[in-house]
Design an enzyme around this catalytic site. Structure first.
Site, mmCIF file in Angstrom:
data_model
loop_
_atom_site.group_PDB
_atom_site.id
_atom_site.type_symbol
_atom_site.label_atom_id
_atom_site.label_comp_id
_atom_site.label_asym_id
_atom_site.label_seq_id
_atom_site.Cartn_x
_atom_site.Cartn_y
_atom_site.Cartn_z
ATOM 1 N N ASN A 1 0.948 -1.226 -0.247
ATOM 2 C CA ASN A 1 -0.217 0.059 0.351
ATOM 3 C C ASN A 1 0.765 1.104 -0.110
ATOM 4 O O ASN A 1 0.376 2.193 -0.720
ATOM 5 C CB ASN A 1 -0.867 0.308 1.163
ATOM 6 C CG ASN A 1 -2.293 -0.476 1.061
ATOM 7 O OD1 ASN A 1 -2.544 -1.486 -0.244
ATOM 8 N ND2 ASN A 1 -3.054 -0.858 1.876
ATOM 9 N N CYS B 1 -7.743 3.196 4.249
ATOM 10 C CA CYS B 1 -6.269 1.836 4.091
ATOM 11 C C CYS B 1 -5.273 3.168 3.821
ATOM 12 O O CYS B 1 -4.245 2.989 4.452
ATOM 13 C CB CYS B 1 -6.487 1.340 3.039
ATOM 14 S SG CYS B 1 -7.816 0.007 3.227
HETATM 15 C C1 UDX Z 1 -6.104 0.225 -1.353
HETATM 16 C C2 UDX Z 1 -5.322 -1.053 -2.042
HETATM 17 O O1 UDX Z 1 -5.604 -1.152 -3.494
HETATM 18 C C3 UDX Z 1 -6.158 -2.483 -1.714
HETATM 19 O O2 UDX Z 1 -4.664 -3.763 -2.538
HETATM 20 C C4 UDX Z 1 -5.976 -2.731 -0.194
HETATM 21 O O3 UDX Z 1 -6.259 -3.462 -0.117
HETATM 22 C C5 UDX Z 1 -6.846 -1.644 0.917
HETATM 23 O O4 UDX Z 1 -6.549 -0.369 0.088
HETATM 24 P P1 UDX Z 1 -8.773 1.123 -1.882
HETATM 25 O O5 UDX Z 1 -8.322 1.839 -0.406
HETATM 26 O O6 UDX Z 1 -10.153 0.663 -1.700
HETATM 27 O O7 UDX Z 1 -7.643 -0.295 -1.749
HETATM 28 O O8 UDX Z 1 -8.330 1.962 -3.133
HETATM 29 P P2 UDX Z 1 -7.959 2.515 -4.093
HETATM 30 O O9 UDX Z 1 -8.657 1.516 -5.613
HETATM 31 O O10 UDX Z 1 -6.868 1.877 -3.972
HETATM 32 O O11 UDX Z 1 -7.340 3.885 -4.597
HETATM 33 C C6 UDX Z 1 -6.494 4.335 -3.542
HETATM 34 C C7 UDX Z 1 -6.833 5.675 -3.544
HETATM 35 O O12 UDX Z 1 -5.645 6.194 -4.288
HETATM 36 C C8 UDX Z 1 -8.100 6.642 -4.297
HETATM 37 O O13 UDX Z 1 -8.554 7.444 -3.319
HETATM 38 C C9 UDX Z 1 -7.959 7.189 -5.643
HETATM 39 O O14 UDX Z 1 -8.403 7.526 -5.399
HETATM 40 C C10 UDX Z 1 -6.419 7.176 -4.943
HETATM 41 N N1 UDX Z 1 -5.540 6.610 -6.555
HETATM 42 C C11 UDX Z 1 -4.982 5.320 -7.464
HETATM 43 C C12 UDX Z 1 -5.056 7.429 -7.549
HETATM 44 O O15 UDX Z 1 -4.906 9.272 -6.798
HETATM 45 N N2 UDX Z 1 -4.392 7.294 -8.258
HETATM 46 C C13 UDX Z 1 -4.246 7.137 -9.143
HETATM 47 O O16 UDX Z 1 -3.345 5.921 -9.585
HETATM 48 C C14 UDX Z 1 -5.481 5.584 -8.274
#
Ligand code: UDX
Length: 459
Positions: free
Chosen positions: A224, A276
């Protein structure tokens, strides 16, 4: 196998439902009585695509039951601990809920139990659990403690569980390895009745990675933190693109074509949120500190992420000048699309800042309005994108829901006060928007010629 899952949050509920879906007899224990009754009545406590159907099917076939934590502890040969580990004021993970469950297991369980930590925990928590169980057991309890971190993204958690890239297990005995392999065999072999796809896309079989518990725990935090680092990195590159007259979408594409880097998690915007990344990042910095490692790199990742909120507020102020008494339309409240989760959502931080400047906020989100209303009641929550845009001086897009890409721009242009879109996620097509007379402000894009100051500064 008879399996217990303790905790019916995002992780626990998905884990319980999917373990039942792949054929196990699952008992999910929840200590919050109100939430338990909600689940027993067949009502979902949050929105997550496909989960409601999987739960309904599993309950109908008798493979999934909800009840108390005590009942759950008595049920399963394997007990998955999925309770919350929220951040404490100093950034440490609060492990008190895990401690309570461990003590209950030590007091109530009889015979052999495989105790699996699924919640995200600091390295050496498994070792602590082992000690704690040994101190507090009162019955004839024989046990293994294993770590099996979740990699479930909200919005795609059912798919991530059933079609994972990897299943990581941290174990200290062959018995624990064998049991975990048996539990996950339908997923490893992809012999599942998939509730999502009529024909599942061809994927490589997931890797079943066996490690010691310390390494498994570290894999989760390191994964993460690495993804968060990628996001802050691309956000800084996007600022540079904007100043120098480059196009971040092209730069990200060019970087991502290198397979050593990969194209995912290179989407710039208002930063990462959710329950997370922000908490895991802080916790990982604290864990490193405790072991004498200064993970300053990750502190910077966090600082950059927090500054994204300032950046967007500044963009809005640059266009609108004074915010007091202006109507601003906000599209999107959830921390990302396909969830109703607003925990640590950058959208809410931005709205709070705009309200503090005296702006009136009219917001719309397809799923997250009930949860956002509890956090910020001062906002006018609207029925749809058009109602939110009525009389607004700017439309500010903060979550990249698919719905926002399909609006009727012609109609929209008749309801706004000023045709201005500030796209905090770079999700709209600049051409679509501008051909309908809207001014478009994105993140890190080319806004014409490179700014002369940047060219001069760089020689
Ligand atoms: C995350 C991890 O991906 C997952 O494997 C873990 O177990 C739990 O935490 P999640 O919090 O559901 O999952 O969201 P994720 O899709 O990873 O996105 C996290 C944040 O990053 C979001 O706010 C998203 O908008 C942001 N993000 C993601 C970006 O700003 N840019 C990106 O390119 C990708």
């Amino acid at each position: 196998m008879k399996i217990s899952v303790i905790g019916a949050g995002y992780v626990g509920l998905t884990t319980a439902a999917c373990l039942a879906q792949i054929g196990h007899d699952v008992f999910c224990g929840e200590s919050d009585i109100e939430k338990l009754h909600t689940l027993q009545a067949g009502v979902m406590p949050f929105f997550e695509p496909h989960l409601e159907d999987v739960i309904a099917d599993s309950r109908k076939s008798g493979r999934l039951t909800f009840g108390s934590t005590e009942e759950a502890i008595e049920w399963g040969q394997a007990i998955f601990i999925c309770v919350g580990t929220p951040p404490l004021g100093n950034g440490d993970a609060d492990l008190s809920a895990i401690e309570v469950v461990a003590r209950m297991i030590a007091k109530r369980a009889v015979g052999y139990r495989l105790i699996v930590e699924k919640s995200t925990v600091p390295v050496q928590t498994g070792a602590q659990l082992r000690k704690h169980l040994a101190v507090h057991r009162t019955q004839k309890l024989d046990y293994d403690v294993a770590s099996n971190p979740e990699f479930l993204r909200e919005g795609t958690s059912v798919e991530d569980f059933l079609h994972p890239d990897r299943i990581v297990v941290g174990v200290e005995s062959q018995r624990a390895t064998d049991l975990l392999r048996e539990i996950y065999l339908p997923v490893i072999d992809q012999k599942i009745v998939c509730p999502i796809h009529s024909e599942c896309p061809q994927r490589k079989a997931p890797r079943f990675l066996v490690t010691d518990t310390n390494s498994s725990e570290l894999i989760k935090h390191a994964s993460n933190s690495f993804l968060a680092m990628k996001i802050s990195f691309i956000n800084m590159v996007s600022d540079l693109c904007e100043a120098a007259g480059a196009d971040i979408s092209k730069v990200a594409e060019g970087i991502g074509l290198d397979p050593r880097i990969g194209s995912s998690f290179l989407q710039p915007g208002i930063g990462f949120g959710g329950f997370c990344f922000p908490k895991d990042l802080q916790a990982f910095v604290r864990i490193a500190e405790k072991f004498g490692c200064d993970f300053a790199l990750l502190k910077e990742v966090e600082r950059i992420n927090q500054s994204r909120v300032d950046l967007l507020v500044e963009k809005i102020k640059k266009e609108l000048w004074v915010l007091r008494n202006k109507k601003i339309c906000v599209w999107g409240l959830a921390f990302k699309p396909n969830t109703d989760d607003v925990r640590f959502a950058p959208a809410l931080s931005i709205i709070r800042r705009l309200l503090a400047e005296g702006a009136h906020i009219q917001a719309y989100d397809p799923e997250a309005m009930d949860k956002a209303r509890k956090e910020i009641p001062e906002v006018a929550y609207c029925q749809d994108v058009y109602e939110a845009a009525r009389g607004a001086e700017a439309i500010v897009l903060l979550t990249e829901w698919e719905e926002f890409r399909k609006v009727d721009w012609t109609h929209l242009s008749t309801v706004v006060e000023r045709a201005l879109i500030i796209d905090g996620r770079n999700t709209l097509s600049r051409d679509d928007v501008t051909t309908h007379g809207f001014q478009y402000v994105g993140i890190g894009g080319v806004s014409g010629a490179p700014q002369m100051s940047a060219i001069l500064a760089n020689g």
